[in-house]
Motif scaffolding. Structure first.
Motif, short mmCIF file in Angstrom:
data_model
loop_
_atom_site.label_atom_id
_atom_site.label_comp_id
_atom_site.label_asym_id
_atom_site.label_seq_id
_atom_site.Cartn_x
_atom_site.Cartn_y
_atom_site.Cartn_z
N PHE A 32 0.83 -1.20 0.00
CA PHE A 32 0.00 0.00 0.00
C PHE A 32 0.87 1.27 0.00
CE2 PHE A 32 -2.76 -3.28 1.68
CZ PHE A 32 -3.98 -3.03 1.05
N GLU A 35 -0.61 4.62 -1.58
CA GLU A 35 -1.55 5.32 -0.71
C GLU A 35 -0.81 6.03 0.43
OE1 GLU A 35 -3.99 1.88 -2.45
OE2 GLU A 35 -1.91 2.25 -1.83
N ARG A 317 -5.41 -7.39 -2.09
CA ARG A 317 -4.18 -6.76 -1.60
C ARG A 317 -3.99 -7.01 -0.11
NH1 ARG A 317 -4.68 -0.79 -3.07
NH2 ARG A 317 -2.41 -0.69 -2.84
#
Length: 351
Positions: A32, A35, A317
């Motif tokens: 991630f 992000e 994910r």
């Protein structure tokens, strides 16, 4: 249970444990990372305005010895983009073209380092070679472990749950096998797709999955097509698509090459659909929707989405992150078993 297989499994694990740990830990942290990069930079959401982004590009280039070489989505928060300059700098902008970052923040440098460790251990081609070899060995080591656990004479075949009568080391070994058997199939898919990604160009060459190359377009027309005009043309050519990236025209190559995310692609942000637009007259030179790609190209395109879990959306994910934790625990348990076994041997020799 084959003693030779067990010995091979043990020594492969010991020799490559540090590389596998590096891959697993960095992989978990960067799942991630796009992000995380965007969350670290404040800025109110602004919907993508191609004309405004084009004006910002012109403003950065006007009267300066600098050129915007490419534009990429940040892939974190929606409607944010990187403008990559010929000076090597990156400018992060909102969808309305306003600048929110002139250079990489410390958080971005941190994640860049993690990505480089995951890809090449910070040592270039040598690191890529090590990563490739260790990935192949991890793949086969998982198969060996599965065979040890579930073969005709395997421990889990004979006794699924650790017996309380076993010594502590035996129970730990049994639990190590049991824990490993839980997710070995998805782990093989994760590791296998990662290995194929490492050798992506070779795989593509073998399968004949190479994209057609664009020839130079230097003198086709006398006009100048703006970024917003070219982007609108490209996105209209593949209805519903989103801007992923664009390589800007140069004196040698007078075309915009767009990479778009077509609806239905496995990729979350960086699509594999391509449209090339003539920068002189605005005509489409080539169009390559991912949905119309041959199976070989679709297979190669899917490797990244499978490896990072994007093929399963957000849950995919998250699952990949949990799978990374599973691998981490498995490696640590294996190292602990080796340590206990070695300590027991040392104690035996002393006595």
């Amino acid at each position: 249970m084959s003693k030779r297989l067990l010995a091979l499994h043990r020594w492969m694990s010991l020799i490559f444990a540090v590389f596998w740990l590096a891959q697993v830990l960095t992989g978990m942290f960067i799942t991630f990372h796009w992000e995380a990069r965007d969350l670290a930079i404040a800025g109110a959401h602004q919907r993508t305005d191609l004309v405004a982004i084009g004006r910002q590009i012109s403003s950065l280039e006007e009267g300066k010895d600098v050129r915007v070489k490419s534009v990429w989505t940040t892939a974190g928060r929606a409607d944010r983009y990187y403008l990559n300059l010929s000076t090597g700098e990156k400018v992060r902008i909102l969808g309305d073209g306003s600048i929110i970052e002139y250079s990489l923040a410390d958080s971005s440098r941190f994640f860049n380092t993690l990505v480089r460790i995951h890809h090449n251990l910070l040592v270039g081609d040598v690191g890529k070679t090590i990563i490739g070899i260790s990935g192949i060995l991890l793949f086969f080591n998982l198969i060996i472990a599965f065979n040890i656990a579930w073969s005709r004479r395997g421990m889990l075949k004979r006794q699924p749950w650790p017996s309380k009568r076993l010594p502590s080391r035996g129970r730990l070994f049994h639990f190590h096998l049991l824990f490993g058997a839980v997710a070995v199939i998805p782990a093989l898919i994760l590791v296998g797709s990662g290995v194929l990604l490492r050798y992506e160009s070779s795989v593509a060459g073998v399968l004949g999955a190479e994209l057609p190359k664009i020839s130079q377009v230097a003198d086709s027309g006398t006009g100048h097509v703006t970024f917003s005009e070219a982007a609108s043309t490209a996105m209209a050519a593949i209805p519903g698509s989103k801007l992923t990236s664009v390589n800007m025209p140069t004196e040698e190559n007078a075309f915009y090459q767009f990479r778009l995310l077509e609806p239905g692609e496995l990729r979350r942000a960086y699509g594999k659909s391509y449209v090339t637009v003539n920068a002189k007259n605005g005509n489409i030179i080539s169009i390559f929707p991912a949905s119309e790609a041959p199976f070989a190209i679709s297979f190669v395109n899917a490797l990244y989405a499978i490896h990072v879990g994007e093929a399963g959306g957000l849950l995919g994910r998250i699952f990949i992150t949990v799978l990374g934790l599973w691998l981490l625990i498995l490696i640590v348990l294996g190292l602990k078993l080796w340590w206990i076994r070695t300590a027991a041997k040392v104690e035996t020799h002393r006595n």
